[in-house]
Design a protein around this motif. Sequence first.
Motif, PDB file in Angstrom:
ATOM      1  N   VAL A 288     -11.487 -29.614   8.537  1.00 17.13           N
ATOM      2  CA  VAL A 288     -12.352 -28.537   8.198  1.00 17.13           C
ATOM      3  C   VAL A 288     -13.494 -29.178   7.465  1.00 17.13           C
ATOM      4  O   VAL A 288     -13.405 -29.635   6.385  1.00 17.13           O
ATOM      5  CB  VAL A 288     -11.545 -27.455   7.386  1.00 17.13           C
ATOM      6  CG1 VAL A 288     -12.264 -26.381   6.706  1.00 17.13           C
ATOM      7  CG2 VAL A 288     -10.420 -27.001   8.111  1.00 17.13           C
ATOM      8  N   LYS A 289     -14.862 -29.012   7.935  1.00 21.65           N
ATOM      9  CA  LYS A 289     -15.978 -29.851   7.383  1.00 21.65           C
ATOM     10  C   LYS A 289     -16.415 -29.358   6.242  1.00 21.65           C
ATOM     11  O   LYS A 289     -16.899 -30.049   5.187  1.00 21.65           O
ATOM     12  CB  LYS A 289     -16.887 -30.136   8.513  1.00 21.65           C
ATOM     13  CG  LYS A 289     -17.737 -31.212   8.240  1.00 21.65           C
ATOM     14  CD  LYS A 289     -18.599 -31.556   9.542  1.00 21.65           C
ATOM     15  CE  LYS A 289     -19.581 -32.766   8.905  1.00 21.65           C
ATOM     16  NZ  LYS A 289     -20.560 -33.195  10.435  1.00 21.65           N
ATOM     17  N   LEU A 290     -16.968 -27.933   6.676  1.00 24.26           N
ATOM     18  CA  LEU A 290     -18.029 -27.326   5.730  1.00 24.26           C
ATOM     19  C   LEU A 290     -17.722 -25.884   5.288  1.00 24.26           C
ATOM     20  O   LEU A 290     -17.078 -25.301   6.392  1.00 24.26           O
ATOM     21  CB  LEU A 290     -19.354 -27.557   5.988  1.00 24.26           C
ATOM     22  CG  LEU A 290     -20.000 -29.178   6.004  1.00 24.26           C
ATOM     23  CD1 LEU A 290     -21.311 -28.951   6.646  1.00 24.26           C
ATOM     24  CD2 LEU A 290     -20.057 -29.454   4.375  1.00 24.26           C
ATOM     25  N   ASN A 291     -17.889 -25.279   4.406  1.00 23.49           N
ATOM     26  CA  ASN A 291     -17.659 -24.005   4.043  1.00 23.49           C
ATOM     27  C   ASN A 291     -19.037 -23.267   3.544  1.00 23.49           C
ATOM     28  O   ASN A 291     -19.624 -23.639   2.190  1.00 23.49           O
ATOM     29  CB  ASN A 291     -16.496 -23.762   3.145  1.00 23.49           C
ATOM     30  CG  ASN A 291     -16.149 -22.311   2.916  1.00 23.49           C
ATOM     31  OD1 ASN A 291     -16.500 -21.618   3.400  1.00 23.49           O
ATOM     32  ND2 ASN A 291     -15.766 -22.106   1.649  1.00 23.49           N
ATOM     33  N   TYR A 292     -19.617 -22.484   4.335  1.00 22.10           N
ATOM     34  CA  TYR A 292     -20.972 -21.920   3.941  1.00 22.10           C
ATOM     35  C   TYR A 292     -20.436 -20.570   3.559  1.00 22.10           C
ATOM     36  O   TYR A 292     -19.535 -20.085   3.386  1.00 22.10           O
ATOM     37  CB  TYR A 292     -21.995 -21.853   5.093  1.00 22.10           C
ATOM     38  CG  TYR A 292     -22.349 -23.286   5.835  1.00 22.10           C
ATOM     39  CD1 TYR A 292     -22.901 -23.951   5.247  1.00 22.10           C
ATOM     40  CD2 TYR A 292     -21.731 -23.252   6.941  1.00 22.10           C
ATOM     41  CE1 TYR A 292     -23.193 -25.286   5.823  1.00 22.10           C
ATOM     42  CE2 TYR A 292     -21.822 -24.397   7.815  1.00 22.10           C
ATOM     43  CZ  TYR A 292     -22.626 -25.620   7.167  1.00 22.10           C
ATOM     44  OH  TYR A 292     -23.009 -26.701   7.507  1.00 22.10           O
ATOM     45  N   LYS A 293     -21.634 -19.785   3.027  1.00 24.59           N
ATOM     46  CA  LYS A 293     -21.458 -18.259   2.457  1.00 24.59           C
ATOM     47  C   LYS A 293     -20.959 -17.605   3.761  1.00 24.59           C
ATOM     48  O   LYS A 293     -19.893 -16.727   3.318  1.00 24.59           O
ATOM     49  CB  LYS A 293     -22.577 -17.657   1.996  1.00 24.59           C
ATOM     50  CG  LYS A 293     -22.707 -16.491   1.341  1.00 24.59           C
ATOM     51  CD  LYS A 293     -24.016 -16.000   1.025  1.00 24.59           C
ATOM     52  CE  LYS A 293     -23.870 -14.776   0.213  1.00 24.59           C
ATOM     53  NZ  LYS A 293     -25.253 -13.928  -0.227  1.00 24.59           N
ATOM     54  N   GLU A 294     -21.481 -17.517   4.891  1.00 29.29           N
ATOM     55  CA  GLU A 294     -21.190 -16.691   5.983  1.00 29.29           C
ATOM     56  C   GLU A 294     -20.346 -17.203   7.202  1.00 29.29           C
ATOM     57  O   GLU A 294     -20.032 -16.778   8.257  1.00 29.29           O
ATOM     58  CB  GLU A 294     -22.428 -15.860   6.462  1.00 29.29           C
ATOM     59  CG  GLU A 294     -22.951 -14.853   5.478  1.00 29.29           C
ATOM     60  CD  GLU A 294     -24.111 -14.162   6.012  1.00 29.29           C
ATOM     61  OE1 GLU A 294     -24.606 -14.198   7.243  1.00 29.29           O
ATOM     62  OE2 GLU A 294     -24.686 -13.301   5.147  1.00 29.29           O
ATOM     63  N   TYR A 295     -20.628 -18.758   7.130  1.00 27.36           N
ATOM     64  CA  TYR A 295     -19.863 -19.477   8.146  1.00 27.36           C
ATOM     65  C   TYR A 295     -19.056 -20.580   7.564  1.00 27.36           C
ATOM     66  O   TYR A 295     -18.985 -20.952   6.304  1.00 27.36           O
ATOM     67  CB  TYR A 295     -20.947 -19.985   9.094  1.00 27.36           C
ATOM     68  CG  TYR A 295     -22.093 -19.007   9.672  1.00 27.36           C
ATOM     69  CD1 TYR A 295     -21.622 -18.756  10.830  1.00 27.36           C
ATOM     70  CD2 TYR A 295     -22.853 -18.723   9.053  1.00 27.36           C
ATOM     71  CE1 TYR A 295     -22.489 -17.414  11.336  1.00 27.36           C
ATOM     72  CE2 TYR A 295     -24.083 -17.714   9.413  1.00 27.36           C
ATOM     73  CZ  TYR A 295     -23.702 -17.146  10.727  1.00 27.36           C
ATOM     74  OH  TYR A 295     -24.537 -16.409  11.138  1.00 27.36           O
ATOM     75  N   TRP A 296     -18.286 -21.136   8.610  1.00 28.52           N
ATOM     76  CA  TRP A 296     -17.483 -22.429   8.113  1.00 28.52           C
ATOM     77  C   TRP A 296     -17.391 -23.339   9.509  1.00 28.52           C
ATOM     78  O   TRP A 296     -17.646 -22.834  10.695  1.00 28.52           O
ATOM     79  CB  TRP A 296     -16.053 -22.065   7.712  1.00 28.52           C
ATOM     80  CG  TRP A 296     -15.162 -21.520   8.586  1.00 28.52           C
ATOM     81  CD1 TRP A 296     -15.345 -20.132   9.105  1.00 28.52           C
ATOM     82  CD2 TRP A 296     -13.868 -21.982   9.093  1.00 28.52           C
ATOM     83  NE1 TRP A 296     -14.217 -19.800  10.046  1.00 28.52           N
ATOM     84  CE2 TRP A 296     -13.430 -20.932   9.893  1.00 28.52           C
ATOM     85  CE3 TRP A 296     -13.189 -23.138   9.179  1.00 28.52           C
ATOM     86  CZ2 TRP A 296     -12.212 -21.175  10.784  1.00 28.52           C
ATOM     87  CZ3 TRP A 296     -12.277 -23.373   9.775  1.00 28.52           C
ATOM     88  CH2 TRP A 296     -11.584 -22.313  10.549  1.00 28.52           C
ATOM     89  N   ARG A 297     -17.142 -24.503   9.259  1.00 29.75           N
ATOM     90  CA  ARG A 297     -17.604 -25.537  10.378  1.00 29.75           C
ATOM     91  C   ARG A 297     -16.474 -26.503  10.478  1.00 29.75           C
ATOM     92  O   ARG A 297     -15.794 -27.145   9.556  1.00 29.75           O
ATOM     93  CB  ARG A 297     -18.775 -26.388   9.961  1.00 29.75           C
ATOM     94  CG  ARG A 297     -19.478 -27.464  11.314  1.00 29.75           C
ATOM     95  CD  ARG A 297     -20.652 -27.877  10.576  1.00 29.75           C
ATOM     96  NE  ARG A 297     -21.348 -28.544  11.656  1.00 29.75           N
ATOM     97  CZ  ARG A 297     -22.324 -28.015  12.010  1.00 29.75           C
ATOM     98  NH1 ARG A 297     -23.018 -27.076  11.701  1.00 29.75           N
ATOM     99  NH2 ARG A 297     -23.034 -28.952  12.960  1.00 29.75           N
ATOM    100  N   VAL A 298     -16.007 -26.878  11.793  1.00 31.77           N
ATOM    101  CA  VAL A 298     -14.938 -27.695  11.915  1.00 31.77           C
ATOM    102  C   VAL A 298     -15.347 -28.800  12.810  1.00 31.77           C
ATOM    103  O   VAL A 298     -16.111 -28.794  13.704  1.00 31.77           O
ATOM    104  CB  VAL A 298     -13.662 -26.855  12.740  1.00 31.77           C
ATOM    105  CG1 VAL A 298     -12.510 -27.642  13.257  1.00 31.77           C
ATOM    106  CG2 VAL A 298     -13.131 -25.914  11.850  1.00 31.77           C
ATOM    107  N   LYS A 299     -14.688 -30.012  12.584  1.00 31.55           N
ATOM    108  CA  LYS A 299     -14.838 -31.330  13.466  1.00 31.55           C
ATOM    109  C   LYS A 299     -13.772 -31.595  14.297  1.00 31.55           C
ATOM    110  O   LYS A 299     -12.567 -31.715  13.752  1.00 31.55           O
ATOM    111  CB  LYS A 299     -15.261 -32.261  12.601  1.00 31.55           C
ATOM    112  CG  LYS A 299     -15.760 -33.564  13.561  1.00 31.55           C
ATOM    113  CD  LYS A 299     -16.225 -34.691  12.749  1.00 31.55           C
ATOM    114  CE  LYS A 299     -16.639 -35.861  13.509  1.00 31.55           C
ATOM    115  NZ  LYS A 299     -17.437 -37.104  12.803  1.00 31.55           N
ATOM    116  N   ILE A 300     -13.707 -31.775  15.654  1.00 35.57           N
ATOM    117  CA  ILE A 300     -12.659 -31.931  16.428  1.00 35.57           C
ATOM    118  C   ILE A 300     -12.808 -33.469  17.205  1.00 35.57           C
ATOM    119  O   ILE A 300     -14.024 -33.608  17.564  1.00 35.57           O
ATOM    120  CB  ILE A 300     -12.555 -31.054  17.448  1.00 35.57           C
ATOM    121  CG1 ILE A 300     -11.925 -29.642  16.778  1.00 35.57           C
ATOM    122  CG2 ILE A 300     -11.201 -31.504  18.454  1.00 35.57           C
ATOM    123  CD1 ILE A 300     -11.888 -28.552  17.941  1.00 35.57           C
TER     124      ILE A 300
END
Length: 440
Positions: A288-300
């Motif tokens: 679980v890489k980043l947490n934005y206001k409206e989005y979140w980002r995952v690296k596989i």
Amino acid sequence: MGSFRSPSSRIIAALLISCSSFLISEAYDALDPNGNITIRWDIMTWTPDGYVAQVTIFNFQQYRHIESPGWSLGWTWAKKEVIWSMMGGQATEQGDCSRFKGNIPHCCKRDPTVVDLLPGTPYNQQISNCCKGGVISSLAQDPVNAASAFQLSVGSAGTNNKTVRLPKNFTLKAPGPGYTCSPARNVRPTKFVTQDKRRTTQALMTWNITCTYSQFLARKTPSCCVSLSSFYNDTIVSCPTCSCGCQSGSCVKADSPHIASVVSGSSSNNPLVQCTSHMCPIRVHWHVKLNYKEYWRVKITITNFNYNMNYTQWNLVVQHPNFDNLTEIFSFNLKPLTPYASINDTAMLWGVKFYNDLLMQAGPLGNVQSEILFRKDPSTFTLEKGWAFPRRIYFNGDNCVMPPPDAYPWLPNGGFGPGVSRLTILACLLLPLVILYRPM
């Protein structure tokens, strides 16, 4: 006396029931409930002592494919049939043909095994969908190449619908064990449409065989595992120890000075796995890489620890409730899988052709990676209680071993660490008081 059971016998009975339930459920895949391999045997013409048939292997599995060195198909003849000739495939053994003089059959074995021909086979030995070295793509990943076929001329067999007999005991190896095949059964004859779509012909007879996959039958231990990490916690949750077996003399240390000679001297058909705590050929890491206001980002990241295997046309199946709100994926292909129409929580991922569709063997290049951007759904999104991590992951159709939920990375302000309940904390706080005021 007859109704009495000791506690130990009741425990054994419960274990037997749970084990039998495991065996039954292993052959059923909830993420691909209709997935199977169907073998269709079409009798096209009768001959003086038998018939000519076209055999087609259809892969109706969404994400499980047949990789190199390919499929092999076996069966037992009902009578004393022989294979006079073949196109698009060949029997692995000729068998004893001493009863024939002059024209010798291609195969006289009572239980022949047939394999696909290799790419580059002369054109006059090919038929449509043959000659791919036994490799068959999964239906979702490459539907055009999700079938394989060969043709055979069968002798010493029946010469009409009443005298011909169905072969028995079909076995499919793809390339190893794992598939169980049903008996052949008569179905409605297949209809064929000509290339110009102006005429329809049909087979004289058609038999169908259905083969289903069980990971339990395919191998004694799992073939992949999952590790986890997150931006909000420094802890990396590794694959569970001994996920795919425990270390023995058969593994290779990555820093061994003799690694090149060990790898070159081993058989390419047997796994040669790098020594790790989990001993899995494949590890999938979800970060679980980043947490934005409206989005979140995952690296596989997918890492190959097998020195003897390049995974061609690999794929990954991931189940997570936020796939319904997927925004973008980088450097992987993605296709939603919806085994149940009302739920969109599963996706299939695979590499981009000519870029990362080949997962190289263990070493510096033995990994592929991508990132996924999800949009937050305010009603469901949370970083608490492991919600941001996948529910399950498959690699090439096999279920990977997940870490236990109580080991997942937790939020720094999440209160208590994994595996520590509030009741345990309360007991620890009260323990000094109990000791202080215990009666002497």
